[in-house]
Scaffold this motif. Structure first.
Motif, PDB file in Angstrom:
ATOM      1  N   GLY A   1       2.177   5.905 -17.135  1.00  0.00           N
ATOM      2  CA  GLY A   1       3.035   7.053 -16.819  1.00  0.00           C
ATOM      3  C   GLY A   1       4.498   6.774 -17.090  1.00  0.00           C
ATOM      4  O   GLY A   1       5.376   7.501 -16.602  1.00  0.00           O
ATOM      5  N   LEU A   2       4.765   5.742 -17.879  1.00  0.00           N
ATOM      6  CA  LEU A   2       6.168   5.400 -18.169  1.00  0.00           C
ATOM      7  C   LEU A   2       6.610   5.995 -19.500  1.00  0.00           C
ATOM      8  O   LEU A   2       5.809   6.083 -20.433  1.00  0.00           O
ATOM      9  CB  LEU A   2       6.331   3.878 -18.232  1.00  0.00           C
ATOM     10  CG  LEU A   2       6.073   3.125 -16.932  1.00  0.00           C
ATOM     11  CD1 LEU A   2       6.098   1.617 -17.184  1.00  0.00           C
ATOM     12  CD2 LEU A   2       7.107   3.501 -15.870  1.00  0.00           C
TER      13      LEU A   2
ATOM     14  N   GLY B   1       6.580  -1.988 -11.811  1.00  0.00           N
ATOM     15  CA  GLY B   1       6.279  -3.384 -11.466  1.00  0.00           C
ATOM     16  C   GLY B   1       5.296  -4.001 -12.450  1.00  0.00           C
ATOM     17  O   GLY B   1       5.432  -5.173 -12.827  1.00  0.00           O
ATOM     18  N   ILE B   2       4.318  -3.211 -12.885  1.00  0.00           N
ATOM     19  CA  ILE B   2       3.363  -3.715 -13.887  1.00  0.00           C
ATOM     20  C   ILE B   2       4.109  -3.986 -15.202  1.00  0.00           C
ATOM     21  O   ILE B   2       3.948  -5.035 -15.825  1.00  0.00           O
ATOM     22  CB  ILE B   2       2.214  -2.703 -14.117  1.00  0.00           C
ATOM     23  CG1 ILE B   2       1.363  -2.562 -12.848  1.00  0.00           C
ATOM     24  CG2 ILE B   2       1.346  -3.130 -15.303  1.00  0.00           C
ATOM     25  CD1 ILE B   2       0.330  -1.427 -12.913  1.00  0.00           C
ATOM     26  N   ALA B   3       4.949  -3.029 -15.605  1.00  0.00           N
ATOM     27  CA  ALA B   3       5.689  -3.197 -16.863  1.00  0.00           C
ATOM     28  C   ALA B   3       6.613  -4.414 -16.778  1.00  0.00           C
ATOM     29  O   ALA B   3       6.706  -5.214 -17.724  1.00  0.00           O
ATOM     30  CB  ALA B   3       6.497  -1.938 -17.176  1.00  0.00           C
ATOM     31  N   ASP B   4       7.271  -4.585 -15.651  1.00  0.00           N
ATOM     32  CA  ASP B   4       8.190  -5.718 -15.495  1.00  0.00           C
ATOM     33  C   ASP B   4       7.426  -7.038 -15.631  1.00  0.00           C
ATOM     34  O   ASP B   4       7.829  -7.947 -16.368  1.00  0.00           O
ATOM     35  CB  ASP B   4       8.900  -5.622 -14.133  1.00  0.00           C
ATOM     36  CG  ASP B   4      10.142  -6.500 -14.043  1.00  0.00           C
ATOM     37  OD1 ASP B   4      10.637  -6.945 -15.102  1.00  0.00           O
ATOM     38  OD2 ASP B   4      10.617  -6.742 -12.923  1.00  0.00           O
TER      39      ASP B   4
ATOM     40  N   PHE C   1       0.821  -1.224   0.000  1.00  0.00           N
ATOM     41  CA  PHE C   1       0.000   0.000   0.000  1.00  0.00           C
ATOM     42  C   PHE C   1       0.853   1.272   0.000  1.00  0.00           C
ATOM     43  O   PHE C   1       0.378   2.335  -0.392  1.00  0.00           O
ATOM     44  CB  PHE C   1      -0.946   0.033   1.213  1.00  0.00           C
ATOM     45  CG  PHE C   1      -2.063  -0.991   1.167  1.00  0.00           C
ATOM     46  CD1 PHE C   1      -2.225  -1.847   0.091  1.00  0.00           C
ATOM     47  CD2 PHE C   1      -2.970  -1.089   2.232  1.00  0.00           C
ATOM     48  CE1 PHE C   1      -3.254  -2.792   0.063  1.00  0.00           C
ATOM     49  CE2 PHE C   1      -4.000  -2.017   2.200  1.00  0.00           C
ATOM     50  CZ  PHE C   1      -4.140  -2.870   1.117  1.00  0.00           C
ATOM     51  N   THR C   2       2.083   1.157   0.468  1.00  0.00           N
ATOM     52  CA  THR C   2       2.932   2.355   0.554  1.00  0.00           C
ATOM     53  C   THR C   2       3.811   2.567  -0.677  1.00  0.00           C
ATOM     54  O   THR C   2       4.653   3.463  -0.698  1.00  0.00           O
ATOM     55  CB  THR C   2       3.854   2.254   1.793  1.00  0.00           C
ATOM     56  OG1 THR C   2       4.518   0.981   1.755  1.00  0.00           O
ATOM     57  CG2 THR C   2       3.059   2.376   3.080  1.00  0.00           C
ATOM     58  N   LEU C   3       3.627   1.732  -1.701  1.00  0.00           N
ATOM     59  CA  LEU C   3       4.497   1.871  -2.885  1.00  0.00           C
ATOM     60  C   LEU C   3       4.258   3.183  -3.632  1.00  0.00           C
ATOM     61  O   LEU C   3       3.105   3.544  -3.874  1.00  0.00           O
ATOM     62  CB  LEU C   3       4.228   0.720  -3.869  1.00  0.00           C
ATOM     63  CG  LEU C   3       4.901  -0.604  -3.563  1.00  0.00           C
ATOM     64  CD1 LEU C   3       4.346  -1.681  -4.489  1.00  0.00           C
ATOM     65  CD2 LEU C   3       6.414  -0.490  -3.719  1.00  0.00           C
ATOM     66  N   PRO C   4       5.324   3.844  -4.027  1.00  0.00           N
ATOM     67  CA  PRO C   4       5.149   5.023  -4.897  1.00  0.00           C
ATOM     68  C   PRO C   4       4.566   4.594  -6.250  1.00  0.00           C
ATOM     69  O   PRO C   4       4.825   3.478  -6.711  1.00  0.00           O
ATOM     70  CB  PRO C   4       6.579   5.547  -5.081  1.00  0.00           C
ATOM     71  CG  PRO C   4       7.426   4.830  -4.092  1.00  0.00           C
ATOM     72  CD  PRO C   4       6.724   3.566  -3.709  1.00  0.00           C
ATOM     73  N   LYS C   5       3.788   5.493  -6.866  1.00  0.00           N
ATOM     74  CA  LYS C   5       3.165   5.214  -8.175  1.00  0.00           C
ATOM     75  C   LYS C   5       4.183   4.714  -9.201  1.00  0.00           C
ATOM     76  O   LYS C   5       3.921   3.821  -9.978  1.00  0.00           O
ATOM     77  CB  LYS C   5       2.574   6.523  -8.712  1.00  0.00           C
ATOM     78  CG  LYS C   5       1.075   6.605  -8.644  1.00  0.00           C
ATOM     79  CD  LYS C   5       0.628   7.824  -9.445  1.00  0.00           C
ATOM     80  CE  LYS C   5      -0.655   8.448  -8.993  1.00  0.00           C
ATOM     81  NZ  LYS C   5      -1.602   7.916  -8.173  1.00  0.00           N
ATOM     82  N   TRP C   6       5.341   5.365  -9.210  1.00  0.00           N
ATOM     83  CA  TRP C   6       6.387   5.006 -10.187  1.00  0.00           C
ATOM     84  C   TRP C   6       6.773   3.531 -10.038  1.00  0.00           C
ATOM     85  O   TRP C   6       6.925   2.817 -11.026  1.00  0.00           O
ATOM     86  CB  TRP C   6       7.611   5.917  -9.981  1.00  0.00           C
ATOM     87  CG  TRP C   6       8.827   5.525 -10.766  1.00  0.00           C
ATOM     88  CD1 TRP C   6       9.954   4.913 -10.297  1.00  0.00           C
ATOM     89  CD2 TRP C   6       9.051   5.718 -12.173  1.00  0.00           C
ATOM     90  NE1 TRP C   6      10.855   4.712 -11.308  1.00  0.00           N
ATOM     91  CE2 TRP C   6      10.330   5.203 -12.477  1.00  0.00           C
ATOM     92  CE3 TRP C   6       8.288   6.287 -13.207  1.00  0.00           C
ATOM     93  CZ2 TRP C   6      10.876   5.228 -13.755  1.00  0.00           C
ATOM     94  CZ3 TRP C   6       8.840   6.300 -14.496  1.00  0.00           C
ATOM     95  CH2 TRP C   6      10.115   5.785 -14.759  1.00  0.00           C
TER      96      TRP C   6
END
Ligand code: NZQ
Ligand code: ZN
Length: 380
Positions: A332-333, A185-188, A175-180
């Motif tokens: 946003g990448l 992580g999604i892209a990976d 829950f504390t992960l930055p958006k970036w």
């Protein structure tokens, strides 16, 4: 389908509050080296939960494993582990902490400099390790890979050792992960699936559909989790997608690519760009370059993932590539080298490095230095 042997020895422990299971899972009587990153676990309560669960265990802590873990830092941890005679390791963090800990586990049992192990690509012996994962992305929690960097030479290479014996995945810690980091992580995860999918068609219907299932799930949850990292069920799906993306379940009997990753590692080594962000730039460029040899699979992917049913194969493949690049942009990448401030000099350096190492990547082993250069030219 190719012949294969499949074994995944990692015990997966998943869900809210499951960090407490450490008390049961860490073997009694061991001296445990617990490794951490830069401190995010102090802010989100993970450190407290780990400490609580390990009360009564013989524990030594090592802090400061950075993103894209560096051999310079890991040497210090190896020294500490040897001095303290630890015989079990627990990584608490993301892929970087887990990867770094895989090398530490091997380095403690090795007399020479651990960078030699990285250059060899593997090791004969390693201490057992386990993980508490804090960021969905790499799959390191359920595989035997690690990617280790050297600050001095600006290099980054894969290294293979043992799987974690167990990994604890509590989605609430994300829950504390930055958006970036969520976007990367999604892209990976997306690209891990593609490295095992976007190759030769018709090798396994089942692997294709498992892979497509992960991609469908990711695309469905991505807009929500980019906006809001606090939805338990969505983050749970994301976490499991990432683990399933690279625990070799979807790689049974099929050939694999990995050229995007090998080029991406160079971009990180030379520019420090986050791993997932390098992939969002390289993969669309690789597909544009190798479109002819990946055509049949691009068409299948376009139809099943993006609903593309019109036009000839070439037009469909182009649209599938465009839609994939647009998906990365929606996270946003950046998807072009220029946006990341990377120019021609880097392209030439990567060509030079691949040629000097005499390497060729991809399912057809044809991504040489010259082809990597073409790919990168197509990422401008
Ligand atoms: O260091 P801390 O303070 O913990 O902060 C981290 C780090 O800055 C932060 N973070 C992690 N969990 C958090 C959090 N911040 C807030 N809340 C949380 N819950 O996120 C940042 C990134 O962490 P990192 O571990 O670097 O990310 P990731 O898991 O993406 O790992 C990247 C590394 O793994 C390698 C990559 O090359 C890269 O070096 N890979 C490993 C693979 C494998 N072992 O199989 C495969 C992959 O393809 C990849 O190459
Ligand atoms: Zn990756």
């Amino acid at each position: 389908m190719e012949n294969f042997i499949f074994q995944n020895p990692t015990k997966l422990i998943f869900g809210k509050g499951m960090i407490a299971q450490l008390a049961k899972e860490v073997p009694a009587g061991k001296r445990v080296l617990v490794t951490f990153g830069g401190g995010s676990v102090r802010k989100n309560g993970v450190y407290e939960q780990v400490k609580e669960a390990l009360k009564g265990f013989d524990v030594v802590e090592f802090w400061g494993i950075e993103s894209n873990p560096k051999i310079e830092t890991l040497r210090e941890a190896i020294k500490l582990g040897k001095e303290q005679k630890v015989d079990f390791l627990l990584a608490v963090g993301g892929g970087s902490v887990i990867d770094g800990t895989k090398l530490i586990a091997a380095g403690i049992l090795y007399d020479g400099d651990a960078w030699e192990l990285v250059l060899q690509g593997g090791c004969k012996h390693a201490l057992p390790l386990a993980a508490v994962l804090t960021i969905p992305a790499t799959g390191s929690e359920m595989n035997n890979g690690a990617v280790i960097s050297c600050k001095a030479t600006e290099e980054k290479f894969p290294f293979y050792s043992n799987n974690p014996v167990f990994s604890i995945l509590d989605p609430t810690v994300t829950f504390t992960l930055p958006k970036w980091q969520v976007a990367c992580g999604i892209a990976d995860t997306f690209v891990h699936v593609m490295e095992q999918y976007m190759t030769t068609p018709g090798q396994s219907r089942l692997m294709d559909r498992w892979a497509e299932g992960i991609i469908h799930s990711l695309i469905e949850i991505a807009p929500d989790i980019i906006e809001n990292q606090h939805d338990y069920d969505r983050m749970a799906d994301f976490m499991l997608c990432a683990t399933m993306g690279l625990n070799h379940f979807i790689g049974m009997g099929v050939c694999e690519d990995w050229a995007t990753h090998m080029i991406g590692h160079e971009l990180t080594a030379l520019h420090g760009l986050t791993h997932g962000a390098t992939l969002a730039i390289v993969m669309p460029g690789l597909w544009r370059t190798l479109k002819a040899e990946k055509m049949a699979k691009l068409v299948q992917f376009g139809e099943r993932i993006w609903g593309i049913t019109e036009g000839d194969d070439n037009a469909r493949a182009d649209l599938a590539i465009e839609k994939t690049e647009a998906f990365f942009r929606s996270l946003g990448l950046p998807t072009r080298l220029g946006e990341a401030g990377i120019g021609e000099e880097t392209i030439l350096e990567i060509e030079r490095r691949f040629n000097a190492r005499k390497v060729a990547f991809g399912e057809n082993q044809n991504v040489t230095g010259a082809v990597a250069r073409q790919i990168l030219e197509n990422c401008k």
